[in-house]
Design a protein around this motif. Structure first.
Motif, mmCIF file in Angstrom:
data_model
loop_
_atom_site.group_PDB
_atom_site.id
_atom_site.type_symbol
_atom_site.label_atom_id
_atom_site.label_comp_id
_atom_site.label_asym_id
_atom_site.label_seq_id
_atom_site.Cartn_x
_atom_site.Cartn_y
_atom_site.Cartn_z
ATOM 1 N N SER A 6 0.835 -1.192 0.000
ATOM 2 C CA SER A 6 0.000 0.000 0.000
ATOM 3 C C SER A 6 0.877 1.251 0.000
ATOM 4 C CB SER A 6 -0.985 0.010 1.181
ATOM 5 O OG SER A 6 -0.333 0.291 2.402
ATOM 6 N N HIS A 59 1.116 -9.860 12.286
ATOM 7 C CA HIS A 59 1.098 -8.420 12.544
ATOM 8 C C HIS A 59 2.093 -8.071 13.653
ATOM 9 C CE1 HIS A 59 -2.576 -8.846 10.258
ATOM 10 N NE2 HIS A 59 -2.590 -7.539 10.091
ATOM 11 N N LYS A 71 2.118 -1.756 9.523
ATOM 12 C CA LYS A 71 1.263 -0.680 9.033
ATOM 13 C C LYS A 71 1.894 0.689 9.295
ATOM 14 C CE LYS A 71 -3.091 -3.213 9.556
ATOM 15 N NZ LYS A 71 -4.431 -3.226 10.200
ATOM 16 N N SER A 107 2.657 1.197 4.077
ATOM 17 C CA SER A 107 3.015 0.031 4.884
ATOM 18 C C SER A 107 4.083 -0.830 4.223
ATOM 19 C CB SER A 107 1.762 -0.814 5.166
ATOM 20 O OG SER A 107 0.792 -0.046 5.857
ATOM 21 N N SER A 164 5.159 7.350 12.066
ATOM 22 C CA SER A 164 5.167 5.991 12.598
ATOM 23 C C SER A 164 6.273 5.790 13.628
ATOM 24 C CB SER A 164 5.357 4.993 11.455
ATOM 25 O OG SER A 164 5.469 3.677 11.965
#
Length: 241
Positions: free
Chosen positions: A16, A71, A37, A19, A44
């Motif tokens: 994306s 994740h 992400k 990410s 971030s």
């Protein structure tokens, strides 16, 4: 389930606009792929710079056994490798190691001894003051023992050579040409007996190092089906020409 573990980054790809998907060999969970992400966002807490190949991280991750993509909750540097980041020779070796490891590990198989070996290898690569030109050869030999085909025996007799197919030194030359013999064979044996801290004591001419590198890549290809071409090999040869 939430886990705390240490991991070595092997590869990252963009996912994306903001990410990353990062392939990491963890000490407790084996090789895993993580979605990070917002890693490419300036805000971030887990910036993309954390996930350069062969970075050693402390991680907090979510893990579900049947998921192909896990994740990540937290990531922080476990040990900053200053020389690897700033020295072209070391960074080229690191990229080569990352490609070899990525192509030889299977997803999800934890191996704490292998992880500790890889982490200590990175530490030595970062602090090594001499013998860098031999490091990748030493690594390939040592790493092969975790993959199940480490070199066996020692050269005995004037016709002794290392049989790449059998994975051992033999006293007579085999009928095939997949072998290391002569001066390269002697240097190969010295590397099997060396320690990471003693690589600066080995004097191996460039022409022999090149032959050994080619032979070791063939050795891996013989014993690991599907290994394919090592793309970083040309860069490594150029840096140590």
């Amino acid at each position: 389930m939430l886990h705390k573990t240490r991991g070595i980054v092997l590869h990252q790809i963009r996912y994306s606009e903001s990410s990353l998907i990062v392939k990491i060999f963890t000490r407790d969970l084996g090789l895993q792929s993580y979605l990070v992400k917002g890693a490419r966002s300036k805000r971030s807490s887990m910036r993309s710079s954390l996930f350069q190949p062969m970075t050693l991280l402390d991680l907090v991750v979510y893990h579900r056994e049947k998921n192909d993509l896990q994740h990540m909750r937290e990531a922080a540097l476990a040990e900053p490798f200053h020389s690897i980041a700033s020295d072209l020779r070391r960074s080229s070796i690191a990229l080569f190691l990352a490609e070899i490891i990525t192509k030889t590990l299977k997803e999800g198989e934890a191996n704490e001894d292998m992880f500790d070996f890889l982490a200590s290898s990175l530490h030595y690569l970062d602090i090594q003051s001499g013998g860098l030109e031999n490091f990748h050869l030493y690594f390939l030999i040592q790493y092969s023992r975790f993959l199940g085909f480490n070199p066996q025996g020692k050269p005995q007799g004037s016709n002794a050579c290392f049989d790449l197919r059998e994975g051992k030194f033999v006293s007579e030359q085999p009928a095939h040409s997949d072998r290391i013999e002569g001066e390269p064979g002697k240097s190969f044996y010295m590397l099997t007996m060396a320690s990471a801290g003693g690589l600066d004591k080995l004097t191996i001419p460039k022409s022999i190092r090149d032959k050994l590198l080619n032979a070791l890549i063939m050795y891996y290809q013989i014993h690991l089906s599907g290994l394919g071409t090592i793309k970083s090999l040309d860069v490594l040869r150029e840096v140590f020409r």
